[in-house]
Every structure is written in structure tokens, then in C-alpha cells.
Write a protein that holds these residues in place. Structure first.
Motif, PDB file in Angstrom:
ATOM      1  N   THR A 254      -6.453   1.012  13.368  1.00  0.00           N
ATOM      2  CA  THR A 254      -6.672  -0.405  14.147  1.00  0.00           C
ATOM      3  C   THR A 254      -5.956  -1.635  13.456  1.00  0.00           C
ATOM      4  O   THR A 254      -5.181  -2.222  14.257  1.00  0.00           O
ATOM      5  CB  THR A 254      -8.212  -0.736  14.110  1.00  0.00           C
ATOM      6  OG1 THR A 254      -8.879   0.214  14.735  1.00  0.00           O
ATOM      7  CG2 THR A 254      -8.549  -1.960  14.876  1.00  0.00           C
ATOM      8  N   ALA A 255      -6.009  -1.675  12.080  1.00  0.00           N
ATOM      9  CA  ALA A 255      -5.241  -2.718  11.391  1.00  0.00           C
ATOM     10  C   ALA A 255      -3.618  -2.432  11.630  1.00  0.00           C
ATOM     11  O   ALA A 255      -2.953  -3.448  11.849  1.00  0.00           O
ATOM     12  CB  ALA A 255      -5.760  -2.724   9.910  1.00  0.00           C
ATOM     13  N   GLY A 256      -3.190  -1.408  11.651  1.00  0.00           N
ATOM     14  CA  GLY A 256      -1.990  -1.341  11.557  1.00  0.00           C
ATOM     15  C   GLY A 256      -1.469  -1.285  12.950  1.00  0.00           C
ATOM     16  O   GLY A 256      -0.148  -1.823  13.188  1.00  0.00           O
ATOM     17  N   ILE A 257      -1.843  -0.688  13.869  1.00  0.00           N
ATOM     18  CA  ILE A 257      -1.646  -0.753  15.398  1.00  0.00           C
ATOM     19  C   ILE A 257      -1.656  -2.242  15.976  1.00  0.00           C
ATOM     20  O   ILE A 257      -0.877  -2.351  17.010  1.00  0.00           O
ATOM     21  CB  ILE A 257      -2.356   0.400  16.085  1.00  0.00           C
ATOM     22  CG1 ILE A 257      -1.483   0.991  17.196  1.00  0.00           C
ATOM     23  CG2 ILE A 257      -3.509  -0.163  16.836  1.00  0.00           C
ATOM     24  CD1 ILE A 257      -1.903   2.055  18.063  1.00  0.00           C
ATOM     25  N   ALA A 258      -2.414  -3.080  15.467  1.00  0.00           N
ATOM     26  CA  ALA A 258      -2.620  -4.236  15.837  1.00  0.00           C
ATOM     27  C   ALA A 258      -1.314  -5.022  15.744  1.00  0.00           C
ATOM     28  O   ALA A 258      -0.823  -5.736  16.563  1.00  0.00           O
ATOM     29  CB  ALA A 258      -3.699  -5.029  15.217  1.00  0.00           C
ATOM     30  N   ILE A 259      -0.616  -4.806  14.705  1.00  0.00           N
ATOM     31  CA  ILE A 259       0.866  -5.557  14.431  1.00  0.00           C
ATOM     32  C   ILE A 259       1.809  -4.642  15.014  1.00  0.00           C
ATOM     33  O   ILE A 259       2.692  -5.314  15.559  1.00  0.00           O
ATOM     34  CB  ILE A 259       1.015  -5.512  12.726  1.00  0.00           C
ATOM     35  CG1 ILE A 259       0.480  -6.763  12.191  1.00  0.00           C
ATOM     36  CG2 ILE A 259       2.457  -5.627  12.499  1.00  0.00           C
ATOM     37  CD1 ILE A 259       0.792  -7.001  10.692  1.00  0.00           C
ATOM     38  N   GLY A 319      -7.503  -1.826   0.496  1.00  0.00           N
ATOM     39  CA  GLY A 319      -7.542  -3.135  -0.271  1.00  0.00           C
ATOM     40  C   GLY A 319      -6.498  -3.799  -0.431  1.00  0.00           C
ATOM     41  O   GLY A 319      -6.476  -4.998  -0.037  1.00  0.00           O
ATOM     42  N   VAL A 320      -5.263  -3.295  -0.973  1.00  0.00           N
ATOM     43  CA  VAL A 320      -4.005  -3.879  -0.539  1.00  0.00           C
ATOM     44  C   VAL A 320      -3.658  -4.661   0.682  1.00  0.00           C
ATOM     45  O   VAL A 320      -3.115  -5.496   1.108  1.00  0.00           O
ATOM     46  CB  VAL A 320      -2.754  -3.355  -1.231  1.00  0.00           C
ATOM     47  CG1 VAL A 320      -1.522  -4.025  -1.185  1.00  0.00           C
ATOM     48  CG2 VAL A 320      -3.047  -2.704  -2.734  1.00  0.00           C
ATOM     49  N   GLY A 321      -3.830  -3.551   1.861  1.00  0.00           N
ATOM     50  CA  GLY A 321      -3.792  -4.015   3.187  1.00  0.00           C
ATOM     51  C   GLY A 321      -4.490  -5.319   3.804  1.00  0.00           C
ATOM     52  O   GLY A 321      -3.844  -6.101   4.345  1.00  0.00           O
ATOM     53  N   ALA A 322      -5.764  -5.278   3.042  1.00  0.00           N
ATOM     54  CA  ALA A 322      -6.468  -6.807   3.384  1.00  0.00           C
ATOM     55  C   ALA A 322      -5.750  -7.883   2.723  1.00  0.00           C
ATOM     56  O   ALA A 322      -5.777  -8.910   3.437  1.00  0.00           O
ATOM     57  CB  ALA A 322      -8.060  -6.538   2.978  1.00  0.00           C
ATOM     58  N   LEU A 323      -5.445  -7.540   1.633  1.00  0.00           N
ATOM     59  CA  LEU A 323      -4.552  -8.832   0.897  1.00  0.00           C
ATOM     60  C   LEU A 323      -3.196  -8.983   1.571  1.00  0.00           C
ATOM     61  O   LEU A 323      -2.925 -10.330   1.650  1.00  0.00           O
ATOM     62  CB  LEU A 323      -4.121  -8.342  -0.557  1.00  0.00           C
ATOM     63  CG  LEU A 323      -5.577  -8.137  -1.515  1.00  0.00           C
ATOM     64  CD1 LEU A 323      -5.002  -7.647  -2.815  1.00  0.00           C
ATOM     65  CD2 LEU A 323      -6.179  -9.404  -1.699  1.00  0.00           C
ATOM     66  N   ILE A 418      -8.689  -8.174   8.511  1.00  0.00           N
ATOM     67  CA  ILE A 418      -9.315  -8.124   7.239  1.00  0.00           C
ATOM     68  C   ILE A 418     -10.672  -7.622   6.951  1.00  0.00           C
ATOM     69  O   ILE A 418     -11.035  -6.660   6.013  1.00  0.00           O
ATOM     70  CB  ILE A 418      -9.170  -9.453   6.686  1.00  0.00           C
ATOM     71  CG1 ILE A 418      -7.629  -9.968   6.627  1.00  0.00           C
ATOM     72  CG2 ILE A 418      -9.884  -9.683   5.175  1.00  0.00           C
ATOM     73  CD1 ILE A 418      -7.784 -11.382   6.147  1.00  0.00           C
ATOM     74  N   GLY A 419     -11.502  -8.016   7.890  1.00  0.00           N
ATOM     75  CA  GLY A 419     -13.154  -7.582   7.887  1.00  0.00           C
ATOM     76  C   GLY A 419     -12.851  -6.178   7.971  1.00  0.00           C
ATOM     77  O   GLY A 419     -13.786  -5.361   7.664  1.00  0.00           O
TER      78      GLY A 419
END
Length: 459
Positions: A254-259, A319-323, A418-419
Motif C-alpha cells: 500500500t505504501a509503495g503503490i501510493a507513490i 521502519g526505514v520506509g516510514a522514516l 507512515i501509520g
């Protein structure tokens, strides 16, 4: 004769067969079906030729991704039972037939046939083809499962790098009217059929009891999460480990495909009010860089997981992805290089998450039905493929209606990412070794039956 050629027993590797011939077989399939990421090339011509909206022109791709998840989930057990050659043949037939049906639909200007052909029929080919080499690669490379699956799944991420310029050139040569689009679909179907046939002919399964030179890697044998037992697909979905990993994959994708889905307009909006706004060509170059990061991360990070372990690798992804997302929210509009680097890292983790998960499943559940388990886990992709774009687009539209612009359109959605990554991080921390009650008894795990079939074939 044809069915005999596809039989699992006919794919048994002869003595002296090099295991390094199997990754190219897998790549021939994954590079082909990776064309799905290049669907956007066909969107503007279809909209112009058939009078479609942007939403309508996305339907074949969206249905294809949904069918990928569903066919991988429901077809995973068949892939394990019938072997990789059968699975690659089914993928070839469905994926290439989908293009031929789409060509007929474009030629007759029946858009429903394009959606049905490319999205439904072709989507089945996507799902079966995606999981077809996974179990076989892990059995050939028990010492380097992350690297082996990373090589193949890298092809899916990199297929668009070949398909995008190739498709664009064909549309330029044939024309971007309905006849030109139909010709391009037809050529795609025929060429991919030939290319995927190389994988069908080349793929082999290792004989019973085969071990790589030097045996399994000592570092893997010492890790707590790496099991020597076997778990069936039916039992795997009953374990908390499966569902924790399902949450991990959903959050990471979800986090990757959003960008990935919003890349070009996002970088344009972030720097629209600066002294050096991003041009359309520069935004297109940024999208190409993201595709390259997606592809590279699939091999680089999955190979790294063989060294540091799967759980640690997902700690890095999440973790690093959230940062990286936090850096974009706080500082992204102050520096283009910072924005680009953070986005590239996130997309490399997106690709790496896909490539590392088969090896994580092998660690937890063994190799017995790892392909079928992987197929069931990919339902997370179907959800994330809808969830990521929905969040970023809905929030951006809402913020625009509220009078915001530039980075203000994305602050809330990136904070949501991030959440979600934090939720995935917690789910990863909850993963523990599978309880022995879920293990298959050694005498009934199916491995002895495989050995008997292979011995009968050799006789």
C-alpha cells in the motif's frame, strides 16, 4: 503427447543439470507478464480512439491485478500439484490469449472485449505466471532462496522498462487509432508467446533428495524462524504467522503503490510553486527512475535477506520506509534530490517486499506447498492495489476542494502511509516460529510420493 510433455514427471532434471538454467526460465515468464506495469502507454490512445474516460481506460489493468490475486490464491494448489511447466503453459495461454482478445476488441471497437481479454483472461495468466516458478526456485536454491526468487520477481518489476518503449514505438508505427492499437495488441500476444515458450521448455524440477553443492547455508540453519518442517497450504492459513505476514505485505505494498500510482503529478505539485518547477518530461523521467528502483530492489534487498534474515529485512522495509515518508512530509518540498532519493528508497522497498516474501514463507512453512501458500498471500496485493491509490487520490481531491495546493495535497495521505507502515512493523515483530501442531507428519507430507513418481520415471 502434449499433455505428457506438461506432466510434472517429465520436468525432472537429468543428472548434471545446472540449477542456474532455472532463473532464466522464470525470467522469460516474469519479464513478459511484467508488461502489465506498462498499461498506461495504451490509456491515451484508447481514450482518444474509443471515447473513454480515464477511469474507464484503467479498467483492464485494474481487473488484471484483481484477477492476479484471485488466480494466484485459488490456483496455487494446482500449480504445486501439476508443476512449473504446466503452470507456465497455462500462463502463456491465458496471458497471450488475453492480448489476442483485446486486439479483436480494439479492431471491432468493442471495449468490453478489451477489458475481458486483457483484464480477465490475461489477469489469470498474470497470477498463475507470477507464482509458477517460486516453489521450484526455492527447491533449487535452498541456500539462497531470497536471491533466487529475487532474480525472477525482478523480471516482473522490470518488464515495463522493456514494454513501455516497445509499445510506444509500435503505436507510433501502426498508428494510435483503433486499428493501430489492435495491431500492437496482436504483436504483443504473438511475441510474448514465443518468449514465454523458452521458459516452458527450459524449466526443470530437482530430483528427490537433491542438495546444492556444500549443502544448505549454515547461517540459515541457526535462525529461529527457519523451519526444517513442512506445513500444508490448508494449515498455513490457519496460523497467526500467515496473517501477520499478510498484514506486513498489505502495508508495505500500500505504501509503495501510493507513490507509484501518483508519481508524476505528485512531484509536479510538490515543486509547482518553486523557482524551478518540474516539467512533464522530467516527471516522466522520475517515473522511469521509480520503475528502475522497483526492479533493482527486488534483487538487491531479497539477496540481502539471505545474509541478515527475512525478519530483519522487513524491519528495514517498514521502519526505514516510514522514516523516508516522514522526511518527504517534513522536508520534501525543500529539496528535489531529497524528495527523489526518499521516493526511490520507498519504491525499492516496495519491490524488495514482493521478492523477499516467498523466502520468508519458505522459512516459516517449508517448501512442501510454498507456491500455494504464496498464492494465497498475494490476495494482500489485490487489496493494497485498491487501497493505496484510493487513499492518496481521495485525500488529494479532498484537500484540493478545501483550497490547498502543492505539498498540502499530500501531507495527510503520506502521514497515513507512515501509520500503515508502523502497523506492518508491529505485525512483523509478532511473527514467531510456527507451532508444531501445524506441521505435516514426515511420512505424509507428500515428499515420499514425489520420490516414488520420480523413481518410476527414471526406470
Amino acid at each position: 503427447m502434449t499433455l505428457g510433455f506438461l506432466d510434472r514427471s517429465r520436468t525432472l532434471a537429468p543428472a548434471g543439470w545446472s540449477r542456474w538454467l532455472v532463473p532464466p526460465a522464470a525470467l522469460s515468464v516474469h519479464l513478459s507478464i511484467g508488461q502489465a506495469y506498462a498499461w498506461s502507454v495504451f490509456k491515451p490512445p484508447l481514450e482518444s480512439a474509443l471515447g473513454l474516460s480515464g477511469t474507464a481506460s484503467a479498467l483492464p489493468f485494474q481487473l488484471g491485478i484483481v484477477m492476479l490475486g484471485l488466480s494466484a490464491a485459488f490456483g496455487g494448489t494446482l500449480v504445486e500439484r501439476n508443476g512449473p511447466r504446466w503452470a507456465m503453459s497455462v500462463s502463456l495461454f491465458c496471458f497471450c490469449s488475453g492480448f489476442l482478445l483485446a486486439a479483436l476488441g480494439a479492431a471491432t471497437e468493442q471495449y468490453w472485449l478489451v477489458v475481458f481479454g486483457y483484464g480477465f483472461v490475461g489477469g489469470i495468466g498474470l497470477g498463475i505466471g507470477y507464482i509458477s516458478p517460486v516453489s521450484t526456485l526455492i527447491k533449487w536454491f535452498p541456500d539462497r532462496p531470497g536471491m533466487a526468487t529475487g532474480i525472477a520477481i525482478m523480471g516482473f518489476g522490470g518488464g515495463a522498462l522493456i514494454a513501455s518503449p516497445w509499445s510506444a514505438q509500435m503505436l507510433e508505427s501502426f498508428g494510435d487509432d483503433s486499428g493501430g492499437i489492435a495491431a500492437a495488441f496482436l504483436v504483443h500476444g504473438l511475441v510474448y508467446a514465443v518468449f514465454m515458450s523458452l521458459g516452458v521448455l527450459l524449466v526443470r524440477v530437482p530430483p528427490a533428495g537433491w542438495r546444492p553443492p556444500g549443502g544448505a547455508a549454515p547461517q540459515e540453519e541457526k535462525r529461529a524462524l527457519v523451519t526444517t518442517a513442512q506445513v500444508s497450504a490448508r494449515n498455513a492459513v490457519r496460523t497467526p504467522q500467515f496473517w501477520c505476514l499478510w498484514v506486513v505485505l498489505t502495508m508495505n505494498v500500500t505504501a509503495g503503490i501510493a507513490i507509484l500510482e501518483k508519481a508524476a503529478p505528485m512531484i509536479g505539485d510538490f515543486f509547482a510553486d518553486t523557482s524551478a518547477p518540474v516539467t512533464a518530461s522530467a516527471a516522466a523521467g522520475f517515473v522511469a527512475l521509480l520503475s528502475l528502483a522497483n526492479m533493482t530492489g527486488r534483487f538487491l534487498w531479497s539477496a540481502t535477506s539471505d545474509v541478515i534474515g527475512r525478519k530483519n529485512m522487513y524491519r528495514v522495509y517498514l521502519g526505514v520506509g516510514a522514516l523516508m515518508y516522514l522526511a518527504i512530509v517534513l522536508l520534501g518540498d525543500s529539496s528535489k534530490p531529497l524528495f527523489i532519493v526518499c521516493a526511490l528508497v520507498i519504491l525499492s522497498f516496495y519491490g524488495g517486499g514482493f521478492a523477499t516474501v516467498p523466502a520468508y514463507l519458505k522459512d516459516l512453512f517449508g517448501t512442501y506447498e510454498v507456491g500455494a501458500i504464496h498464492g494465497r498471500l498475494l490476495t494482500a496485493w489485490s487489496l493494497a492495489g485498491v487501497l493505496g491509490p484510493l487513499i492518496v487520490n481521495w485525500v488529494a481531491d479532498s484537500q484540493e476542494q478545501a483550497g490547498r495546493s502543492g505539498p498540502g495535497l499530500y501531507g495527510l495521505s503520506l502521514s497515513i502511509m507512515i501509520g500503515l507502515l508502523a502497523v506492518g512493523f508491529i505485525a512483523n515483530e509478532l511473527i514467531r516460529p510456527v507451532h508444531p501442531r501445524h506441521h505435516e507428519p514426515p511420512a505424509t507430507s507428500g515428499q515420499q510420493d514425489d520420490a516414488k513418481r520420480e523413481e518410476a520415471t527414471e526406470r
